[in-house]
Write an enzyme that holds these catalytic residues in place. Structure first.
Site, PDB file in Angstrom:
ATOM      1  N   GLU A 180      76.013  81.478  48.407  1.00 22.36           N
ATOM      2  CA  GLU A 180      76.827  80.394  47.827  1.00 22.36           C
ATOM      3  C   GLU A 180      77.575  80.886  46.578  1.00 22.36           C
ATOM      4  OE1 GLU A 180      77.377  77.634  49.353  1.00 22.36           O
ATOM      5  OE2 GLU A 180      75.601  77.098  50.537  1.00 22.36           O
ATOM      6  N   LYS A 222      81.652  75.784  40.219  1.00 24.75           N
ATOM      7  CA  LYS A 222      81.381  74.607  41.066  1.00 24.75           C
ATOM      8  C   LYS A 222      81.654  73.319  40.290  1.00 24.75           C
ATOM      9  CE  LYS A 222      78.612  71.999  44.162  1.00 24.75           C
ATOM     10  NZ  LYS A 222      77.549  71.846  45.107  1.00 24.75           N
ATOM     11  N   ARG A 236      87.514  69.583  46.488  1.00 23.08           N
ATOM     12  CA  ARG A 236      86.093  69.896  46.670  1.00 23.08           C
ATOM     13  C   ARG A 236      85.813  70.471  48.058  1.00 23.08           C
ATOM     14  NH1 ARG A 236      80.711  66.472  44.758  1.00 23.08           N
ATOM     15  NH2 ARG A 236      79.244  68.008  45.573  1.00 23.08           N
ATOM     16  N   HIS A 243      81.136  76.813  55.746  1.00 23.48           N
ATOM     17  CA  HIS A 243      80.190  75.766  56.129  1.00 23.48           C
ATOM     18  C   HIS A 243      80.516  75.061  57.440  1.00 23.48           C
ATOM     19  CE1 HIS A 243      78.821  76.493  52.107  1.00 23.48           C
ATOM     20  NE2 HIS A 243      77.866  75.602  52.205  1.00 23.48           N
ATOM     21  N   HIS A 259      70.350  78.216  55.722  1.00 24.71           N
ATOM     22  CA  HIS A 259      71.666  77.792  55.250  1.00 24.71           C
ATOM     23  C   HIS A 259      72.554  78.930  54.712  1.00 24.71           C
ATOM     24  CE1 HIS A 259      74.573  74.860  53.930  1.00 24.71           C
ATOM     25  NE2 HIS A 259      74.592  75.438  52.745  1.00 24.71           N
TER      26      HIS A 259
HETATM   27  N1  LIG Z   1      73.587  68.900  47.954  1.00 24.11           N
HETATM   28  C1  LIG Z   1      74.383  69.941  48.072  1.00 24.11           C
HETATM   29  O1  LIG Z   1      75.494  69.982  47.518  1.00 24.11           O
HETATM   30  C2  LIG Z   1      73.908  71.137  48.854  1.00 24.11           C
HETATM   31  C3  LIG Z   1      74.589  72.358  48.765  1.00 24.11           C
HETATM   32  C4  LIG Z   1      74.089  73.460  49.451  1.00 24.11           C
HETATM   33  C5  LIG Z   1      72.932  73.326  50.222  1.00 24.11           C
HETATM   34  N2  LIG Z   1      72.298  72.128  50.297  1.00 24.11           N
HETATM   35  C6  LIG Z   1      71.067  71.974  51.065  1.00 24.11           C
HETATM   36  O2  LIG Z   1      70.057  72.778  50.447  1.00 24.11           O
HETATM   37  C7  LIG Z   1      69.065  73.067  51.429  1.00 24.11           C
HETATM   38  C8  LIG Z   1      68.591  74.490  51.276  1.00 24.11           C
HETATM   39  O3  LIG Z   1      68.032  74.641  50.004  1.00 24.11           O
HETATM   40  P1  LIG Z   1      67.100  75.896  49.657  1.00 24.11           P
HETATM   41  O4  LIG Z   1      67.714  77.110  50.196  1.00 24.11           O
HETATM   42  O5  LIG Z   1      66.792  75.804  48.225  1.00 24.11           O
HETATM   43  O6  LIG Z   1      65.837  75.641  50.589  1.00 24.11           O
HETATM   44  P2  LIG Z   1      64.386  75.002  50.378  1.00 24.11           P
HETATM   45  O7  LIG Z   1      64.421  73.827  49.509  1.00 24.11           O
HETATM   46  O8  LIG Z   1      63.799  74.839  51.728  1.00 24.11           O
HETATM   47  O9  LIG Z   1      63.569  76.177  49.693  1.00 24.11           O
HETATM   48  C9  LIG Z   1      63.381  77.383  50.405  1.00 24.11           C
HETATM   49  C10 LIG Z   1      61.925  77.823  50.399  1.00 24.11           C
HETATM   50  O10 LIG Z   1      61.609  78.364  49.112  1.00 24.11           O
HETATM   51  C11 LIG Z   1      60.400  77.792  48.613  1.00 24.11           C
HETATM   52  N3  LIG Z   1      60.526  77.827  47.161  1.00 24.11           N
HETATM   53  C12 LIG Z   1      61.268  77.009  46.388  1.00 24.11           C
HETATM   54  N4  LIG Z   1      61.275  77.460  45.122  1.00 24.11           N
HETATM   55  C13 LIG Z   1      60.487  78.556  45.082  1.00 24.11           C
HETATM   56  C14 LIG Z   1      60.089  79.464  44.054  1.00 24.11           C
HETATM   57  N5  LIG Z   1      60.545  79.355  42.813  1.00 24.11           N
HETATM   58  N6  LIG Z   1      59.241  80.453  44.382  1.00 24.11           N
HETATM   59  C15 LIG Z   1      58.796  80.601  45.649  1.00 24.11           C
HETATM   60  N7  LIG Z   1      59.157  79.807  46.671  1.00 24.11           N
HETATM   61  C16 LIG Z   1      59.998  78.794  46.383  1.00 24.11           C
HETATM   62  C17 LIG Z   1      60.351  76.438  49.259  1.00 24.11           C
HETATM   63  O11 LIG Z   1      59.032  75.954  49.319  1.00 24.11           O
HETATM   64  C18 LIG Z   1      60.908  76.711  50.642  1.00 24.11           C
HETATM   65  O12 LIG Z   1      59.902  77.214  51.481  1.00 24.11           O
HETATM   66  C19 LIG Z   1      69.676  72.763  52.777  1.00 24.11           C
HETATM   67  O13 LIG Z   1      69.064  71.621  53.333  1.00 24.11           O
HETATM   68  C20 LIG Z   1      71.143  72.480  52.474  1.00 24.11           C
HETATM   69  O14 LIG Z   1      71.697  71.527  53.339  1.00 24.11           O
HETATM   70  C21 LIG Z   1      72.768  71.041  49.626  1.00 24.11           C
END
Ligand SMILES: NC(=O)c1ccc[n+]([C@@H]2O[C@H](COP(=O)([O-])OP(=O)(O)OC[C@H]3O[C@@H](n4cnc5c(N)ncnc54)[C@H](O)[C@@H]3O)[C@@H](O)[C@H]2O)c1
Length: 352
Positions: A180, A222, A236, A243, A259
């Site tokens: 990202e 961002k 935006r 994506h 993702h």
């Molecule tokens: N709202 C938005 O603008 C936006 C933008 C981009 C992505 N997203 C969403 O974000 C999601 C993906 O987020 P993600 O990649 O953070 O995934 P996630 O929340 O699943 O976290 C990934 C993994 O890392 C673990 N984890 C979290 N923090 C940790 C740490 N400090 N140490 C060890 N393990 C840790 C979690 O338990 C999980 O298993 C998707 O659902 C996507 O659609 C939203």
């Protein structure tokens, strides 16, 4: 010692601080606990285990959430609403999301609909959530095989980024999020793009000073875009680079490709399409491909099930009355939006 950076998002209807620092989280949580915020916590299960010492003594105020895409659902949302109701989350309560993007997205949505909106705070713990999902107020859950299809725009009261959380994040999750940063640089800031390209090894080695700078610049880029177009009517949409295809790749791979990795693949195939259709020069495609190769992202994808892929593509939020939209970027890293994409032609790109 790493300094505290504050980036304030201000636009017509949103204003909040993003604090980026290290070793700040204990102090912040102690402050919330001693304040009159009446904090309630939605905590990623893994975080609750690794950082159990951070959680409040009173465990009734903590909801442990198992973060995965299959749990980003109505079923879990209802459990969170029940948790809020049981804890008498009156208007004075503040909901705190402690975890990655999945936790932040569902928590923000839960906060936005409980009593038509209670305050919430984002404490992102993955790289992806630090630079992307915690900023800009998109909240939501998955539904009927479509990612983030139900949700709201709901801004947090503040975002606290403590980069020390990254110490326990594995390389795969780190790179998952780093896609990202590459994306936001690719659509808006050639100098930043080049800095990342030149310093890739130090980034992979997680040089703290450099990471702090990079996280800050990602957040600044961002938030500047979000400030201009909070509700994604125009600029935006540029943040959707990669994506349009990423969401279909995530569904088609049964979420085996997460993702950020899907975004990396999405950027490559969207740019490939852009070159074939003459929207951009090949040079731009090569720059993106080279960058992603440097960080060892998967650069090729074979569609498993064309029907599932196509259906995901058409169900995606970026598929509108103007057809499917794509974001491309030129060789100077200036992004542009292209509308009315032919889905079948887009699929053919994967067979070239
Ligand atoms: N709202 C938005 O603008 C936006 C933008 C981009 C992505 N997203 C969403 O974000 C999601 C993906 O987020 P993600 O990649 O953070 O995934 P996630 O929340 O699943 O976290 C990934 C993994 O890392 C673990 N984890 C979290 N923090 C940790 C740490 N400090 N140490 C060890 N393990 C840790 C979690 O338990 C999980 O298993 C998707 O659902 C996507 O659609 C939203």
């Amino acid at each position: 010692m790493i300094q505290l950076i504050k980036q304030n998002i201000v636009s017509r209807d949103l204003s909040y601080d993003i604090t980026i620092s290290s070793s700040i989280i204990e102090e912040k949580l102690n402050y919330y606990e001693s304040s009159n915020l009446n904090p309630l916590y939605i905590v990623d299960e893994n975080i609750s285990k690794i950082y159990s010492k951070l959680l409040p003594y009173d465990k009734d105020r903590v909801y442990i959430f198992t973060a995965n895409e299959k749990n980003k659902t109505f079923k879990e949302l209802i459990k969170i609403e029940e948790f809020l109701s049981k804890n008498n989350a009156l208007r004075g309560s503040t909901l705190i999301a402690l975890g990655g993007g999945i936790t932040g997205d569902i928590t923000g949505f839960a906060a936005s609909i409980f009593m038509r909106g209670i305050p919430f705070i984002q404490i992102p713990t993955t790289y992806l959530s630090m630079v992307d999902s915690s900023i800009g107020g998109k909240t939501g859950i998955n539904f009927d095989d479509a990612k983030n299809i139900i949700g709201s725009f709901y801004q947090p009261k503040e975002v606290i980024i403590d980069i020390n959380f990254l110490e326990t994040l594995n390389d795969e999750e780190f790179l998952n999020g780093f896609a990202e940063t590459i994306k936001v640089a690719a659509i808006s800031d050639i100098d930043f793009f080049n800095l990342i390209y030149d310093n890739y090894q130090n980034i992979i080695d997680r040089d703290q000073e450099l990471l702090l700078k990079i996280i800050e610049q990602s957040c600044v880029l961002k938030s500047n875009i979000v400030k201009e177009d909070t509700y994604e009517t125009n600029k935006r949409m540029l943040l959707n680079f990669g994506h349009t295809l990423a969401h279909a790749i995530e569904i088609d791979s049964d979420n085996q490709i997460t993702h950020g990795y899907a975004v990396a693949l999405g950027m490559i195939y969207e740019m490939k399409y852009g070159v074939e259709k003459g929207y951009i020069k090949e040079e731009a495609y090569i720059k993106i491909l080279d960058m992603l190769k440097r960080f060892n992202y998967q650069t090729e994808y074979k569609i498993n099930n064309t029907d599932i892929f196509l259906s995901a593509l058409l169900k995606d939020k970026k598929s509108t009355s103007k057809g499917i939209t794509l974001v491309l970027t030129d060789e100077n890293m200036v992004g542009k939006i292209v509308e009315k994409i032919d889905a079948e032609l887009l699929l053919n790109i994967f067979n070239d």
